[in-house]
Design a protein around this motif. Structure first.
Motif, PDB file in Angstrom:
ATOM      1  N   UNK A  67       0.914  -1.311  -0.055  1.00  0.00           N
ATOM      2  CA  UNK A  67       0.151  -0.060   0.076  1.00  0.00           C
ATOM      3  C   UNK A  67       1.038   1.292  -0.173  1.00  0.00           C
ATOM      4  N   UNK A  68       0.423   2.296  -0.468  1.00  0.00           N
ATOM      5  CA  UNK A  68       0.821   3.613  -0.669  1.00  0.00           C
ATOM      6  C   UNK A  68       0.219   4.835   0.173  1.00  0.00           C
ATOM      7  N   UNK A  69       0.822   5.293   1.049  1.00  0.00           N
ATOM      8  CA  UNK A  69       0.208   6.359   1.817  1.00  0.00           C
ATOM      9  C   UNK A  69       0.927   7.728   1.765  1.00  0.00           C
ATOM     10  N   UNK A  70       0.111   8.677   1.252  1.00  0.00           N
ATOM     11  CA  UNK A  70       0.659   9.913   1.055  1.00  0.00           C
ATOM     12  C   UNK A  70      -0.211  11.008   1.324  1.00  0.00           C
ATOM     13  N   UNK A  71       0.181  12.564   1.030  1.00  0.00           N
ATOM     14  CA  UNK A  71      -0.741  13.313   1.538  1.00  0.00           C
ATOM     15  C   UNK A  71      -2.047  13.447   0.364  1.00  0.00           C
ATOM     16  N   UNK A  72      -1.915  12.514  -0.427  1.00  0.00           N
ATOM     17  CA  UNK A  72      -3.027  12.469  -1.383  1.00  0.00           C
ATOM     18  C   UNK A  72      -4.044  11.143  -0.989  1.00  0.00           C
ATOM     19  N   UNK A  73      -3.432  10.577   0.217  1.00  0.00           N
ATOM     20  CA  UNK A  73      -4.468   9.325   0.691  1.00  0.00           C
ATOM     21  C   UNK A  73      -3.933   7.970   0.446  1.00  0.00           C
ATOM     22  N   UNK A  74      -4.446   6.973   0.609  1.00  0.00           N
ATOM     23  CA  UNK A  74      -4.077   5.820   0.731  1.00  0.00           C
ATOM     24  C   UNK A  74      -4.463   5.075  -0.547  1.00  0.00           C
ATOM     25  N   UNK A  75      -3.330   4.066  -1.271  1.00  0.00           N
ATOM     26  CA  UNK A  75      -3.995   3.408  -2.283  1.00  0.00           C
ATOM     27  C   UNK A  75      -3.399   1.806  -2.152  1.00  0.00           C
ATOM     28  N   UNK A  76      -4.068   1.213  -2.705  1.00  0.00           N
ATOM     29  CA  UNK A  76      -3.321  -0.227  -2.504  1.00  0.00           C
ATOM     30  C   UNK A  76      -2.819  -0.549  -3.915  1.00  0.00           C
ATOM     31  N   UNK A  77      -1.671  -1.154  -3.823  1.00  0.00           N
ATOM     32  CA  UNK A  77      -0.972  -1.153  -4.975  1.00  0.00           C
ATOM     33  C   UNK A  77      -1.069  -2.594  -5.756  1.00  0.00           C
ATOM     34  N   UNK A  78      -0.821  -3.552  -5.035  1.00  0.00           N
ATOM     35  CA  UNK A  78      -0.714  -4.820  -5.511  1.00  0.00           C
ATOM     36  C   UNK A  78      -1.182  -5.651  -4.244  1.00  0.00           C
ATOM     37  N   UNK A  79      -1.481  -7.019  -4.662  1.00  0.00           N
ATOM     38  CA  UNK A  79      -1.710  -7.942  -3.632  1.00  0.00           C
ATOM     39  C   UNK A  79      -1.623  -9.394  -4.376  1.00  0.00           C
ATOM     40  N   UNK A  80      -0.972 -10.380  -3.831  1.00  0.00           N
ATOM     41  CA  UNK A  80      -0.720 -11.428  -4.403  1.00  0.00           C
ATOM     42  C   UNK A  80      -0.346 -12.826  -3.583  1.00  0.00           C
ATOM     43  N   UNK A  81      -0.647 -13.836  -4.061  1.00  0.00           N
ATOM     44  CA  UNK A  81      -0.274 -15.097  -3.016  1.00  0.00           C
ATOM     45  C   UNK A  81       0.695 -15.967  -3.797  1.00  0.00           C
ATOM     46  N   UNK A  82       1.808 -16.388  -3.214  1.00  0.00           N
ATOM     47  CA  UNK A  82       2.875 -17.161  -3.619  1.00  0.00           C
ATOM     48  C   UNK A  82       2.465 -18.146  -4.603  1.00  0.00           C
ATOM     49  N   UNK A  83       2.766 -18.062  -5.876  1.00  0.00           N
ATOM     50  CA  UNK A  83       2.560 -19.037  -6.929  1.00  0.00           C
ATOM     51  C   UNK A  83       1.340 -18.724  -7.554  1.00  0.00           C
ATOM     52  N   UNK A  84       0.323 -17.645  -7.129  1.00  0.00           N
ATOM     53  CA  UNK A  84      -0.877 -17.342  -7.764  1.00  0.00           C
ATOM     54  C   UNK A  84      -0.630 -15.993  -8.449  1.00  0.00           C
ATOM     55  N   UNK A  85      -2.139 -15.814  -9.255  1.00  0.00           N
ATOM     56  CA  UNK A  85      -1.963 -14.463  -9.985  1.00  0.00           C
ATOM     57  C   UNK A  85      -1.730 -13.507  -9.208  1.00  0.00           C
TER      58      UNK A  85
END
Length: 199
Positions: A67-85
């Protein structure tokens, strides 16, 4: 001092052995995740690619989330599980590359990419590890480059003018020396002629 004797010595040995066995048992049980962030501060310039590097280890299957947190807010960038998409946020779709060790590469950073990047590694047994990377993004200030270019041009022009002035001074001095030498030669010749006439 001799070896420990009596009930106190035996209880210390038993306590140490118990502690070692408990630690060994804890290390062998499933679960447990560790996370290392080798570079917690990153300085970058606009349009540069940066690597948010981490290294995790766990006994089970891990889920990694950035996740990215800045003065513009919080944004989820990426999520993955080992070996999955990999599930990349639409905002970062063409700018993020993921790696097996949990690291991500962010391409073509801008001023809005400055801030805090939080990584969470969640193991299937319920244990989590957290890491933070601070990213500072700086603009290349073209006004400074422009000032340097103008200053360099000005100094080059002044140098050229000074070289021309030195050349003119040298030529003038040379002509002056020629005239002075010619006058001295002429006056010396006249003196010799006058002396010859007088004699």
């Amino acid at each position: 001092m001799g070896p420990l004797q009596g009930p106190r010595g035996r209880s210390a040995v038993v306590g140490t052995v118990t502690l070692c066995l408990a630690a060994g048992w804890a290390l062998q049980t499933p679960g447990g995740v560790s996370l290392v962030v080798p570079q917690p501060n990153i300085n970058a310039t606009v349009a540069q690619n940066i690597l948010l590097s981490v290294e995790y280890s766990c006994r089970g299957v891990a889920t990694i989330e950035w996740k990215h947190v800045s003065s513009w807010g919080t944004t989820s960038i990426v999520e993955w599980r080992s070996g999955n998409s990999v599930n990349i946020s639409t905002v970062y779709k063409d700018r993020v590359t993921t790696f097996e060790n949990g690291s991500i590469q962010l391409r073509n950073v801008g001023m809005r990419d400055a801030g805090y990047y939080f990584v969470t590694v969640m193991e299937e047994h319920g244990t989590n590890a957290y890491g933070t990377i601070i990213v500072n993004v700086y603009e290349i200030i073209y006004e400074d480059l422009h000032f340097v270019a103008v200053l360099f041009t000005f100094l080059a022009a002044v140098s050229a003018i000074l070289i021309c002035l030195m050349w003119l001074c040298n030529k003038s001095l040379h002509l002056f020396q020629k005239k002075t030498t010619h006058k001295l030669t002429a006056s010396t010749t006249e003196e010799i002629e006058l002396e010859t006439i007088e004699c």
